[in-house]
Every structure is written in C-alpha cells, then in structure tokens.
Write a protein that holds these residues in place. Structure first.
Motif, PDB file in Angstrom:
ATOM      1  N   HIS A  54      66.131  39.216  42.432  1.00 18.83           N
ATOM      2  CA  HIS A  54      64.720  38.947  42.688  1.00 18.83           C
ATOM      3  C   HIS A  54      64.049  38.406  41.425  1.00 18.83           C
ATOM      4  O   HIS A  54      64.488  38.674  40.299  1.00 18.83           O
ATOM      5  CB  HIS A  54      63.994  40.222  43.135  1.00 18.83           C
ATOM      6  N   LEU A  55      62.978  37.692  41.638  1.00 19.03           N
ATOM      7  CA  LEU A  55      62.136  37.175  40.555  1.00 19.03           C
ATOM      8  C   LEU A  55      60.711  37.634  40.837  1.00 19.03           C
ATOM      9  O   LEU A  55      60.154  37.361  41.904  1.00 19.03           O
ATOM     10  CB  LEU A  55      62.204  35.647  40.506  1.00 19.03           C
ATOM     11  N   PHE A  56      60.131  38.401  39.915  1.00 14.05           N
ATOM     12  CA  PHE A  56      58.782  38.917  40.076  1.00 14.05           C
ATOM     13  C   PHE A  56      57.876  38.351  38.990  1.00 14.05           C
ATOM     14  O   PHE A  56      58.307  38.159  37.861  1.00 14.05           O
ATOM     15  CB  PHE A  56      58.759  40.451  39.948  1.00 14.05           C
ATOM     16  N   VAL A  57      56.620  38.128  39.321  1.00 14.02           N
ATOM     17  CA  VAL A  57      55.623  37.771  38.310  1.00 14.02           C
ATOM     18  C   VAL A  57      54.294  38.389  38.706  1.00 14.02           C
ATOM     19  O   VAL A  57      53.935  38.420  39.899  1.00 14.02           O
ATOM     20  CB  VAL A  57      55.493  36.238  38.142  1.00 14.02           C
ATOM     21  N   LEU A  58      53.573  38.925  37.749  1.00 19.12           N
ATOM     22  CA  LEU A  58      52.253  39.485  38.003  1.00 19.12           C
ATOM     23  C   LEU A  58      51.476  39.534  36.698  1.00 19.12           C
ATOM     24  O   LEU A  58      52.044  39.353  35.611  1.00 19.12           O
ATOM     25  CB  LEU A  58      52.363  40.884  38.630  1.00 19.12           C
ATOM     26  N   ALA A  59      50.175  39.749  36.808  1.00 23.28           N
ATOM     27  CA  ALA A  59      49.327  39.943  35.636  1.00 23.28           C
ATOM     28  C   ALA A  59      49.075  41.426  35.470  1.00 23.28           C
ATOM     29  O   ALA A  59      49.215  42.212  36.423  1.00 23.28           O
ATOM     30  CB  ALA A  59      48.009  39.189  35.801  1.00 23.28           C
ATOM     31  N   ASN A  60      48.717  41.850  34.254  1.00 24.67           N
ATOM     32  CA  ASN A  60      48.483  43.261  34.017  1.00 24.67           C
ATOM     33  C   ASN A  60      47.140  43.729  34.560  1.00 24.67           C
ATOM     34  O   ASN A  60      46.788  44.897  34.421  1.00 24.67           O
ATOM     35  CB  ASN A  60      48.572  43.569  32.516  1.00 24.67           C
ATOM     36  N   GLN A  61      46.396  42.787  35.179  1.00 24.56           N
ATOM     37  CA  GLN A  61      45.125  43.115  35.809  1.00 24.56           C
ATOM     38  C   GLN A  61      44.848  42.083  36.886  1.00 24.56           C
ATOM     39  O   GLN A  61      45.397  40.979  36.865  1.00 24.56           O
ATOM     40  CB  GLN A  61      44.003  43.136  34.763  1.00 24.56           C
ATOM     41  N   THR A  62      44.032  42.481  37.860  1.00 25.49           N
ATOM     42  CA  THR A  62      43.727  41.577  38.976  1.00 25.49           C
ATOM     43  C   THR A  62      42.446  40.797  38.755  1.00 25.49           C
ATOM     44  O   THR A  62      42.232  39.760  39.380  1.00 25.49           O
ATOM     45  CB  THR A  62      43.629  42.356  40.295  1.00 25.49           C
ATOM     46  N   THR A 145      39.793  31.523  40.922  1.00 25.82           N
ATOM     47  CA  THR A 145      40.965  32.343  41.222  1.00 25.82           C
ATOM     48  C   THR A 145      42.194  31.628  40.673  1.00 25.82           C
ATOM     49  O   THR A 145      42.445  30.470  40.999  1.00 25.82           O
ATOM     50  CB  THR A 145      41.129  32.566  42.739  1.00 25.82           C
ATOM     51  N   ILE A 146      42.944  32.301  39.822  1.00 28.17           N
ATOM     52  CA  ILE A 146      44.103  31.709  39.161  1.00 28.17           C
ATOM     53  C   ILE A 146      45.380  32.225  39.811  1.00 28.17           C
ATOM     54  O   ILE A 146      45.551  33.438  39.997  1.00 28.17           O
ATOM     55  CB  ILE A 146      44.097  32.041  37.656  1.00 28.17           C
ATOM     56  N   ASN A 147      46.263  31.299  40.176  1.00 28.99           N
ATOM     57  CA  ASN A 147      47.558  31.650  40.741  1.00 28.99           C
ATOM     58  C   ASN A 147      48.618  31.673  39.645  1.00 28.99           C
ATOM     59  O   ASN A 147      48.744  30.724  38.871  1.00 28.99           O
ATOM     60  CB  ASN A 147      47.961  30.650  41.830  1.00 28.99           C
ATOM     61  N   ILE A 148      49.373  32.744  39.595  1.00 27.72           N
ATOM     62  CA  ILE A 148      50.411  32.911  38.592  1.00 27.72           C
ATOM     63  C   ILE A 148      51.767  32.902  39.303  1.00 27.72           C
ATOM     64  O   ILE A 148      51.977  33.664  40.252  1.00 27.72           O
ATOM     65  CB  ILE A 148      50.233  34.223  37.816  1.00 27.72           C
ATOM     66  N   SER A 149      52.679  32.035  38.861  1.00 27.46           N
ATOM     67  CA  SER A 149      53.966  31.903  39.550  1.00 27.46           C
ATOM     68  C   SER A 149      55.083  31.631  38.551  1.00 27.46           C
ATOM     69  O   SER A 149      54.839  31.337  37.383  1.00 27.46           O
ATOM     70  CB  SER A 149      53.913  30.765  40.579  1.00 27.46           C
ATOM     71  N   ILE A 175      47.814  36.867  41.772  1.00 30.84           N
ATOM     72  CA  ILE A 175      46.424  36.410  41.867  1.00 30.84           C
ATOM     73  C   ILE A 175      45.601  37.065  40.758  1.00 30.84           C
ATOM     74  O   ILE A 175      45.645  38.288  40.571  1.00 30.84           O
ATOM     75  CB  ILE A 175      45.817  36.743  43.243  1.00 30.84           C
ATOM     76  N   LEU A 176      44.868  36.238  40.026  1.00 29.55           N
ATOM     77  CA  LEU A 176      43.958  36.725  38.993  1.00 29.55           C
ATOM     78  C   LEU A 176      42.579  36.121  39.229  1.00 29.55           C
ATOM     79  O   LEU A 176      42.421  34.900  39.226  1.00 29.55           O
ATOM     80  CB  LEU A 176      44.473  36.339  37.600  1.00 29.55           C
ATOM     81  N   THR A 177      41.591  36.967  39.447  1.00 31.86           N
ATOM     82  CA  THR A 177      40.226  36.512  39.697  1.00 31.86           C
ATOM     83  C   THR A 177      39.406  36.612  38.413  1.00 31.86           C
ATOM     84  O   THR A 177      39.372  37.674  37.777  1.00 31.86           O
ATOM     85  CB  THR A 177      39.562  37.355  40.803  1.00 31.86           C
ATOM     86  N   ILE A 178      38.738  35.505  38.057  1.00 28.18           N
ATOM     87  CA  ILE A 178      37.941  35.464  36.823  1.00 28.18           C
ATOM     88  C   ILE A 178      36.464  35.633  37.175  1.00 28.18           C
ATOM     89  O   ILE A 178      35.913  34.882  37.996  1.00 28.18           O
ATOM     90  CB  ILE A 178      38.166  34.144  36.064  1.00 28.18           C
ATOM     91  N   ASN A 179      35.843  36.608  36.543  1.00 26.23           N
ATOM     92  CA  ASN A 179      34.427  36.882  36.806  1.00 26.23           C
ATOM     93  C   ASN A 179      33.525  35.861  36.121  1.00 26.23           C
ATOM     94  O   ASN A 179      33.943  35.164  35.186  1.00 26.23           O
ATOM     95  CB  ASN A 179      34.059  38.289  36.321  1.00 26.23           C
ATOM     96  N   ASN A 180      32.280  35.801  36.567  1.00 26.62           N
ATOM     97  CA  ASN A 180      31.285  34.888  35.964  1.00 26.62           C
ATOM     98  C   ASN A 180      30.600  35.556  34.783  1.00 26.62           C
ATOM     99  O   ASN A 180      29.377  35.663  34.730  1.00 26.62           O
ATOM    100  CB  ASN A 180      30.243  34.469  37.009  1.00 26.62           C
TER     101      ASN A 180
END
Length: 384
Positions: A54-62, A145-149, A175-180
């Motif tokens: 398997h190949l996994f990717v994620l951010a340490n925060q959403t 919204t930033i997609n990480i792959s 998925i990483l959502t950036i606040n304003n």
C-alpha cells in the motif's frame, strides 16, 4: 505541531497494522490447500502474485492557516513475499505549499530529492518506509482546499528488469483545508522564513571540484522547492538552459555551472564546479643512461624523466638495480623531484658490468592517482 505529528504517525501505524493483519489472513487462506495429512502452502509461480502493498499519504492536520507549517507524511508498505528494489515515489508539493525540509527514519536505504519530488527507496521488505516532508502554507492558498497525493513511479524486484509499479495503486488523496486567516508561526509574505528572515534559494553539488581518474556522477541539490538549471560549457546558466532532472555523468574534464530558482522566481548565485578527469597514467619519456647503452661511465648519474609530475606509489620501495654479472642487488638511494626520478648507488659501479634497473607497476602515480606501468632497462659500464 509536534503533538499533531505524533498523533498522525500513531494513527498511520495502527492503520498499516490493521491492513497487514487482514491482508496476511487473506493471503494465508488463499494459499493453503487441504490434503489428507496436513495443509501445504502453495507458492505461486507468478512473481506478480507475490507483490502486495500500500501507499499512504496524509497531512498531520486537516486544517491550517497561512504561514502554518504542515507535515506531509508518506508511507510505502510492502506486505508481500518478495523484496522491492529501486522504488521511486513521486510526492509533488501541492500548489499553495512551499517545501521546507524532510526527515527519513531509514536514511541508509532511502533518499529524497526536493528538486524533483522523487523519494528513492533502495530496498523494502516487510517494513513500512516513512518520509515526513515539512511545508509552509502560502498566502495564495487562503480559503482553498489542497489535495495531497503520491504515486509509485518505479518498482523493481530481484532478478527482473520489469517495472512493477502498476501493481501498487496511487495513494488516496489527502485533504487539507486552509482557513482565511494568518497563523502565528511565520509572516504572510508567502516565502520561506526563519525568525522573520527570507531564505534565499541555494544549491550544491554532492561531489566537490577536483582532479579524478574515474567518471563521476554528480547530484545537484536545492534547499527549497524550485528548479536547478545548469551548463557544462562554461557559460553562466539561466532558466533557458538545461533543467536539472537527474544526476549528471561526468566523463571528461568539465566546467559545471548551475543556479537555483525558487517558486517566487528568486535566483541563487551561480555555482561553479570544475571536474578534471585524467585517466592517463604517467609514462617514462627519457632515461640517463639510455636503454641498452654501452661504455657508460661508472659515475654517470641515473635519472628517469616522466611525462608529468609524479608522486611515490605503493610499490616505490620495490624499485631495484641488479648487477647482472654478479647477480647481486645494488644498494641505492632514491630521490623524486617533480617529474625527475634519480637513483644513486651507495658504492661505485664496477667496470664492464651490465646493470638492470626495474620500476614495478605502481612505483609512482600522478596527481589524479593513476599508477605508473612497470618499466625496465639496462646499460653496460665502460671497460677499465
């Protein structure tokens, strides 16, 4: 941020362990065939059936704010029964994030090139390889919204030249959502900073300038996201010159110049490396006395001139002179100055005797380290 990273890695390990248990259970059940006495494990004849992972990717925060530092965590997990080799994983830095640094638990078997986004894993069997890439959220990502792959671009196995990367699906998109709003761990100018100071792009070569007697493979590295451009003709590089995408093979004397340009179009200084490739060993040009000369004075100095300046080699102490008439070795002293080698006999030579001079292979070497070839000659002294 440190707690978030620990939590994310812990979750990732638990997910991997769960998948491993389920996968192994399914694999064992599928490969055990009943018999009258006991069960026998059937080993598939097709290597492809042994490749599972398997190949996994994620951010340490959403979610994150502008200028926050976000960790991208990528894991390659080999759950199959065969060793993976020369694995190349492409981990693009998404638009809106800027590369800062990376860390690898297994530095001995893997390497990441920020300039290309390629994570190279030399070998992987029965373990999860992990990379943590630190990035910075840029102002342009505000409200986005930033997609990480990530995707495995190459996967080889033992005794095969066939790429097996298609057998491992790409990672699910993180998925990483950036606040304003702007975070507190940086400023809001959209560039990499340390203590409020802008970090200029820099680049370096993994091999220093120098004199070498073998071909060299030079890797160029950049301190942040961007591109490296280079020339090998001595001209100052620009973004219109060759873009660095893979290590550069140096086979002849080369003047390598390169620059780094980051994603804000800031250009680094020009870096210059000179690689002098010399594969030609030093050779004897002249001798005094000449080879096979006769009626040589018993006091004539013995000198040997080489084609270039030389150094003593590993066989320097095995140089000798032998009197072929008596069969005895002659006691000598030796002196080397630049490209002139001088031999002196401790006792005077005898009249009308033939002397044999022998220089073994590797008695000398040039500045690049090329060893000299074996050389021998003789001469006869004058009659009394």
């Amino acid at each position: 941020m440190v707690n978030n990273k620990k939590i994310s890695i812990s979750i990732l390990i638990m997910i991997t362990a769960s998948i491993l248990c389920v996968s192994l259970a399914g694999t064992v059940n599928a490969n055990i065939a009943p018999s009258d006495n006991n069960s026998t494990i059937i080993i598939p004849s097709n290597d492809d059936s042994l490749i599972f992972g398997h190949l996994f990717v994620l951010a340490n925060q959403t979610t994150a704010n502008v200028n926050d530092t976000v960790s991208i965590i990528d894991t390659v997990d080999n759950l199959g029964m065969i060793n993976w080799q020369n694995v190349l994983v492409y981990i693009p830095i998404p638009k809106g994030l800027e590369y800062l640094s990376y860390s690898l638990p297994y530095k001995d078997t893997s390497y990441y090139n920020p300039a290309t986004g390629i994570w190279s894993i030399n070998s992987n069997l029965g373990r999860a390889d992990i990379i943590i890439i630190e990035t910075k959220v840029l102002p342009e990502a505000s409200g986005q919204t930033i997609n990480i792959s990530s995707k495995i671009q190459q996967l080889m196995i033992s005794n095969s030249t066939e790429d097996k990367s298609s057998l491992i699906p790409p990672s699910r998109t993180g998925i990483l959502t950036i606040n304003n709003q702007t975070g507190n761990n940086g400023n809001s100018n959209g560039t990499i900073t340390v203590a409020g100071k802008y970090i200029n792009p820099t680049a370096k070569a993994d091999i220093k300038s120098g004199l070498y007697n073998t071909n060299k493979i030079v890797t160029l590295l950049m301190n942040k996201a961007g591109n490296i451009y280079y020339t090998t003709n001595g001209k100052i590089p620009t973004k219109n010159n060759t873009k660095y995408t893979k290590p550069i093979k140096i086979t002849v004397t080369t003047l390598l110049k390169f620059i780094a340009i980051d994603n804000t179009s800031t250009i680094s200084p020009t870096y210059t490396m000179k690689y002098t490739i010399d594969k030609i060993p030093p050779n004897v040009e002249t001798t005094t006395p000449n080879s096979n000369a006769n009626k040589i004075s018993i006091t004539t100095p013995i000198t040997i001139k080489f084609s270039e300046n030389i150094l003593t080699g590993s066989n320097y102490n095995n140089i000798y002179i032998k009197n072929l008439n008596t069969g005895k070795m002659v006691h000598i002293t030796k002196n080397l100055t630049k490209n002139i080698f001088t031999i002196k006999q401790i006792k005077s030579r005898l009249h009308h005797d033939t002397y044999f001079i022998y220089l073994p292979k590797g008695a000398f070497k040039d500045q690049a380290g090329n060893p000299s070839e074996a050389y021998q000659y003789k001469f006869t002294t004058e009659i009394k």
